[in-house]
Structures are given as structure tokens and as C-alpha cells.
Write a protein that holds these residues in place. Structure first.
Motif, short mmCIF file in Angstrom:
data_model
loop_
_atom_site.label_atom_id
_atom_site.label_comp_id
_atom_site.label_asym_id
_atom_site.label_seq_id
_atom_site.Cartn_x
_atom_site.Cartn_y
_atom_site.Cartn_z
N SER A 64 -5.12 -6.30 -10.42
CA SER A 64 -5.11 -7.13 -9.52
C SER A 64 -4.63 -6.55 -7.90
O SER A 64 -3.67 -5.92 -7.98
N LEU A 65 -5.48 -6.80 -7.17
CA LEU A 65 -5.48 -6.43 -5.62
C LEU A 65 -5.55 -7.56 -5.00
O LEU A 65 -6.43 -8.49 -4.68
N VAL A 66 -4.42 -8.20 -4.10
CA VAL A 66 -4.59 -9.14 -3.39
C VAL A 66 -4.87 -8.86 -1.94
O VAL A 66 -4.17 -8.05 -1.37
N LEU A 67 -6.14 -9.36 -1.47
CA LEU A 67 -6.72 -8.81 -0.25
C LEU A 67 -7.38 -9.94 0.57
O LEU A 67 -7.90 -10.57 0.09
N ASP A 68 -7.15 -10.01 2.03
CA ASP A 68 -7.56 -10.84 2.86
C ASP A 68 -8.99 -10.19 3.43
O ASP A 68 -8.82 -9.53 4.30
N GLN A 361 1.38 2.83 5.74
CA GLN A 361 0.04 2.09 5.86
C GLN A 361 0.21 0.76 5.20
O GLN A 361 -0.18 -0.11 5.57
N ILE A 362 0.46 0.99 3.79
CA ILE A 362 0.57 -0.11 3.02
C ILE A 362 1.48 -1.13 3.26
O ILE A 362 1.27 -2.31 3.36
N ASP A 363 2.72 -0.62 3.86
CA ASP A 363 3.91 -1.57 4.15
C ASP A 363 3.26 -2.50 5.49
O ASP A 363 3.56 -3.63 5.52
N GLN A 368 1.20 -7.27 8.03
CA GLN A 368 0.01 -8.17 8.80
C GLN A 368 -0.42 -9.29 7.94
O GLN A 368 -1.18 -10.01 8.54
N GLY A 369 -0.31 -9.34 6.66
CA GLY A 369 -0.75 -10.36 5.58
C GLY A 369 -2.00 -9.97 4.98
O GLY A 369 -2.83 -10.87 4.61
N THR A 370 -2.59 -8.71 5.64
CA THR A 370 -3.94 -8.29 4.96
C THR A 370 -3.92 -8.13 3.29
O THR A 370 -5.01 -8.48 2.86
N ILE A 371 -2.61 -7.80 2.85
CA ILE A 371 -2.48 -7.61 1.41
C ILE A 371 -1.36 -8.36 1.14
O ILE A 371 -0.45 -8.68 1.90
N LYS A 372 -1.22 -8.49 -0.15
CA LYS A 372 0.03 -9.00 -0.85
C LYS A 372 0.52 -8.21 -2.03
O LYS A 372 -0.65 -7.74 -2.78
N GLU A 373 1.65 -7.95 -2.47
CA GLU A 373 1.75 -7.14 -3.63
C GLU A 373 3.20 -7.79 -4.34
O GLU A 373 3.65 -8.89 -3.94
#
Length: 387
Positions: A64-68, A361-363, A368-373
Motif C-alpha cells: 500500500s502506497l498512500v498518495l495524493d 524527502q519522505i518526511d 505536505q500531505g502528498t503521502i501518508k504512512e
């Protein structure tokens, strides 16, 4: 070793048909990355966290990759994934993928070897192509409901999703064709299927119209279904003359030639003994007969488990879960159901690291809300979607 080990798949789909296709590929070893929107989408919001039976089955073995994908950074991540992937799965209404920047032409420009599996409701052409596509609508439109009527003539919906459960099998086949062709040409292609296509294909034997005999398209097999003494039901499918002869001999009855007399005599006979007695007798005579079982009875029958088509897996939250196994069995590279399905965003950081992103970069992307983990799923703000 599994047959599809090393195959990389990006799955943008939700609910049934698309995720089911990804499941079949993952069962055979493909690395399937499930791209999920930050709100969980229909898959997660529909059941408060992705724990519905359908989710457990159709998303097993995936990451699972959560991505906007609507953000510039999110689309950049999509492009990096596309460049390194073999297969991409989408299921948008016609034109929607293009609006999101996920259309086939744009994706093929990034990776000419990409095989693009695309699902629609009604296809791309025709007067109703832009209508909403739900399985039940195609059941009505294609005549399937008309063939499945209640005693009073009311058309009935089938108790399962015909297109949504059939598309994964056919689309997986199409994807394999495109991958094999890629071995010869070096380039991928778009593989299209719609819910309408599947419902036509599954009724193919009933949609053959001949100019000299239109009735050929409408004939149905006679249903020999009979009630037994204990209120249960059995069905017979004697087709060959030898089977009919053996049936009459087994039951100790004289043959009949009229269909009405045959059914009346069989109904009267089967009402004299309970179901179990008849099944023992008919099976001993090697006659084509079966008990009409409940789903619960079927799951308890040893034949259901004999070929690993039903399996049991332990889930960290739900305990023992019974589900479908892998229906295609390869002798040298057998597949198996991956387990368990991913938690929301469980592999976000892992996947981005594989794409070359640093921890910093991931942090930043997370802030920014681009991803969630770490599977931080928001509480559903709307009623459960029921289809």
C-alpha cells in the motif's frame, strides 16, 4: 519461485474488478503496489478501515502506497513508478484518466513497454458509454435478469457480481497476452475490457442468433430440481441416453417419454426419501446429481478443500479467515495467496525509498500531505458505500 516473480504492477483501482485483477497477478508473484488516496477511497471508507471480506480477499499480497496524485509531487512519484513498472491497472469513466494525467498515451510516453489494463462500465463507444457502470445495471441491460425470474415473473438480480468477479480472470488473460507480445515487439499496449463486455462473454452460449433458427439463442437447459422428503432439494443433469436408462433402473421406474410425465414421476419419487439417502443412492450409481447445499454446507464439504481452492489464513486482527485459494495451478511455478492484505499506507516509505527518496524527502512529503504512512486512516465521514 512463482511465475510472475519480478513483474511490477501499479494498481490504481478500487472496489472489486480492478483489485481482483491485481490479486490474481499478486498470487502468481507479481509485486502489486496499491495506490490509495489520502482519504482511503471507496475501498477503505466503505468499511471503516479496509477490513471487509472483499478487501481481505482482493488486496491480499499487495503493498500500500498512500498518495495524493493531484499534487505536483504526487504526480512526479507516479511518473517514477510508471517508468519502472510492467503493468498499470486503472478503472475510470471514459476521459477521467486523461484529466488526472493517467491516460494511456501519457503513460506509454513515459514507458513504451507498459501494459495498461483499463476497465470501464460500458466501453468507450456507443450511445450509453458515458453512463455510470454498475454490475446490476449490465445484468439488466444484457437480458441476464430477464432469464433469472421469480415464480411471479419478476426479474431477479444474481446473488453475486457477475462482471466484477469475472473481469479479473479475463483481464489477467489479456494482460498476459500483451506481455507475451511485448517479448516479441519490445512494446506494451492498452488492454481494454468493460463490465458490458464481460456480461456478453459470460452469456455467449445464449447470444448466438442464427437467421434460420432464432430460438437457438433463447433455449435454456431443462432444470431438473426436486424436493425430497425432508424439505431439501437435489438437482439432476442426465443428458446422455445411457444416463437416463441408468436413472430409471436405479429408481426402479419405467421410462417415460413425455417431459411432463418424467418430471411428475421424478417429483413423486424423490418426495419419498430424505436428501442424504437419495444422494448416496445416485452417487453409488454414478449418476449426475448433486444436493442443493447452503454456502455453509459447501464450505464444510471435503471437496471444497481437496485442491486448495479454499484456504485458511491467520489475520493479525480477525483470526482465522477462510477464502478462495488460487484457481490456476502451475506444476513448476505454483502461485499462492499472498497474506495478509496491507494496512493503509503500510509500505509508503518502503516504496519511496526504492524510488530513491531520502528519509528527509519522505518526511517532507508527509508533512505536505502528498503521502501518508503508518496506516493513519481518517474516520469515515460518510455512510458506508453499499453498491
Amino acid at each position: 519461485m512463482r511465475a510472475l516473480d519480478g513483474l511490477r504492477v501499479i494498481d490504481f483501482t478500487q472496489m472489486f474488478a480492478g483489485p481482483g485483477t491485481g490479486m490474481y497477478l499478486a498470487d502468481q508473484g507479481a509485486d502489486v503496489i496499491k495506490i490509495e488516496p489520502p482519504n482511503g477511497g471507496r475501498d477503505r471508507a466503505a468499511d471503516g478501515g479496509g477490513d471487509a471480506d472483499s478487501f481481505l480477499l482482493l488486496n491480499r499480497g499487495k503493498r500500500s502506497l498512500v498518495l495524493d496524485i493531484r499534487t505536483e509531487q504526487g504526480h512526479e512519484i507516479v511518473e517514477k513508478l510508471v517508468r519502472r513498472s510492467d503493468v498499470m491497472l486503472v478503472a475510470f469513466p471514459p476521459g477521467q484518466a486523461e484529466k488526472l494525467g493517467l491516460g494511456y498515451d501519457a503513460m506509454a510516453a513515459l514507458n513504451p513497454r507498459l501494459v495498461y489494463g483499463n476497465i470501464t462500465g460500458w466501453g468507450y463507444n456507443g450511445p450509453i458509454a458515458m453512463r455510470t457502470g454498475y454490475d446490476r445495471l449490465q445484468q439488466a441491460h444484457t437480458g441476464m435478469m430477464h432469464r433469472n425470474q421469480a415464480p411471479d415473473g419478476t426479474p431477479m438480480v444474481l446473488p453475486f457480481f457477475v462482471a466484477d468477479q469475472g473481469i479479473p480472470m479475463l483481464l489477467s488473460y489479456g494482460i498476459m497476452l500483451a506481455l507475451w507480445n511485448r517479448e516479441r515487439t519490445g512494446t506494451g499496449q492498452k488492454v481494454d475490457i468493460s463490465q458490458l463486455d464481460l456480461q456478453i462473454a459470460i452469456q455467449s452460449l445464449r447470444l448466438v442468433f442464427r437467421e434460420d433458427d432464432r430460438a437457438a439463442a433463447h433455449g435454456d437447459f431443462p432444470a431438473h430440481i426436486y424436493k425430497t422428503k425432508d424439505g431439501r432439494w437435489l438437482t439432476l443433469v442426465p443428458i446422455l441416453e445411457t444416463e437416463w436408462a441408468r436413472l430409471w433402473q436405479t429408481l426402479g421406474l419405467s421410462p417415460e417419454t413425455s417431459d411432463t410425465l418424467i418430471r411428475a414421476k421424478l417429483a413423486e419419487t424423490f418426495a419419498t426419501k430424505p436428501l442424504a439417502a437419495w444422494i448416496d443412492l445416485l452417487e453409488a450409481a454414478n449418476l449426475p446429481a448433486a444436493a442443493v447445499r447452503t454456502p455453509e454446507e459447501f464450505v464444510q464439504h471435503p471437496q471444497a478443500w481437496a485442491n486448495d481452492m479454499l484456504v485458511e489464513r491467520q489475520h493479525p486482527t480477525h483470526g482465522a479467515v477462510k477464502m478462495m485459494g488460487t484457481p490456476i495451478r502451475l506444476s513448476d511455478t505454483p502461485g499462492h495467496p499472498g497474506w495478509p492484505p496491507p494496512k493503509f499506507g503500510e509500505h509508503t516509505r518502503e516504496i519511496l525509498e526504492e524510488l530513491g527518496y531520502s528519509a528527509e524527502q519522505i518526511d517532507e512529503l508527509a508533512q505536505q500531505g502528498t503521502i501518508k504512512e503508518r496506516w493513519l486512516l481518517p474516520s469515515p465521514s460518510r455512510p458506508a458505500w453499499r453498491g
